[in-house]
Design an enzyme around this catalytic site. Structure first.
Site, PDB file in Angstrom:
ATOM      1  N   ILE A  67       3.026  -4.425   2.727  1.00 52.30           N
ATOM      2  CA  ILE A  67       2.941  -5.883   2.873  1.00 52.30           C
ATOM      3  C   ILE A  67       1.763  -6.176   3.791  1.00 52.30           C
ATOM      4  O   ILE A  67       1.413  -5.360   4.641  1.00 52.30           O
ATOM      5  CB  ILE A  67       4.279  -6.455   3.429  1.00 52.30           C
ATOM      6  CG1 ILE A  67       4.343  -7.964   3.327  1.00 52.30           C
ATOM      7  CG2 ILE A  67       4.542  -5.986   4.838  1.00 52.30           C
ATOM      8  CD1 ILE A  67       4.602  -8.460   1.935  1.00 52.30           C
ATOM      9  N   ASP A  68       1.172  -7.306   3.602  1.00 53.78           N
ATOM     10  CA  ASP A  68       0.019  -7.729   4.385  1.00 53.78           C
ATOM     11  C   ASP A  68       0.300  -7.641   5.880  1.00 53.78           C
ATOM     12  O   ASP A  68       1.390  -7.993   6.347  1.00 53.78           O
ATOM     13  CB  ASP A  68      -0.319  -9.170   3.976  1.00 53.78           C
ATOM     14  CG  ASP A  68      -1.572  -9.661   4.629  1.00 53.78           C
ATOM     15  OD1 ASP A  68      -2.647  -9.150   4.282  1.00 53.78           O
ATOM     16  OD2 ASP A  68      -1.468 -10.549   5.494  1.00 53.78           O
ATOM     17  N   ARG A  69      -0.672  -7.192   6.624  1.00 49.55           N
ATOM     18  CA  ARG A  69      -0.559  -7.047   8.078  1.00 49.55           C
ATOM     19  C   ARG A  69      -0.139  -8.347   8.747  1.00 49.55           C
ATOM     20  O   ARG A  69       0.619  -8.355   9.711  1.00 49.55           O
ATOM     21  CB  ARG A  69      -1.913  -6.581   8.635  1.00 49.55           C
ATOM     22  CG  ARG A  69      -1.973  -6.449  10.136  1.00 49.55           C
ATOM     23  CD  ARG A  69      -3.347  -5.995  10.599  1.00 49.55           C
ATOM     24  NE  ARG A  69      -4.427  -6.854  10.163  1.00 49.55           N
ATOM     25  CZ  ARG A  69      -4.817  -7.956  10.804  1.00 49.55           C
ATOM     26  NH1 ARG A  69      -4.228  -8.331  11.909  1.00 49.55           N
ATOM     27  NH2 ARG A  69      -5.801  -8.671  10.323  1.00 49.55           N
TER      28      ARG A  69
END
Length: 176
Positions: A67-69
């Site tokens: 998942i996106d940072r």
């Protein structure tokens, strides 16, 4: 910036561990390895635990989804090869239901709607929408997100986003 110290373990059993990942902390280390990560936290935890357990009980954590940072989210990490296979299959066959809360700029009028628009790589590693019939044939991958308005504010709208496919930055692209 968030650190691995900001992680919380919400559930753990012999198959998996579920963690609350704060915004700003990557799931896996970035290329420069400047900051901590979910995986780094788990590896350090396992190395400390190895002092008191036999080699047959050593764990190798397996990242099942990324998942996106910048997204705060629940992350599931497998602890066994069997759990990794089952969880990967559950994600692939869409047996895992994903929901995200997002604040969109502007006032969104429909109470609920779906965005069905392929997502493709754009410039500088960014993803972008690819309307049907545009671009190179076969380069776009289908992407579908259902959105439901939860609350409207002056200039903003809180929505529940439910991606039915799993493309990189899909919600961000579809909410744009």
């Amino acid at each position: 910036a968030a650190t691995a110290g900001d992680l919380r373990i919400l559930h753990e059993d012999h198959r998996l561990v579920a963690l609350s990942k704060p915004s700003g902390l990557p799931v896996v280390p970035d290329r420069e390895k400047r900051a901590g990560s979910v995986l780094g936290f788990l590896i350090r935890r396992e190395l400390a635990a190895r002092m008191s357990k036999p080699p047959g009980e050593y764990l190798r954590y397996r990242i099942v989804h990324r998942i996106d940072r910048l997204t705060s989210v629940l992350v599931i990490v497998a602890k066994t090869p069997e759990a990794e296979r089952q969880l990967a299959a559950d994600f692939e066959h869409r047996r895992v239901k994903k929901e995200y809360l997002a604040i969109l700029a502007g006032v969104v009028e429909p109470a609920s709607f779906a965005v069905n628009c392929p997502v493709v790589p754009g410039r500088k590693g960014k993803m972008r929408a690819e309307p049907a019939g545009k671009g190179k044939p076969g380069s776009a991958r289908p992407a579908l997100t259902e959105l439901e308005v939860l609350e409207r504010f002056r200039g903003f709208t809180l929505v529940r986003a439910m991606p039915l496919t799993g493309r990189t930055h899909q919600i961000r692209v579809h909410a744009w």
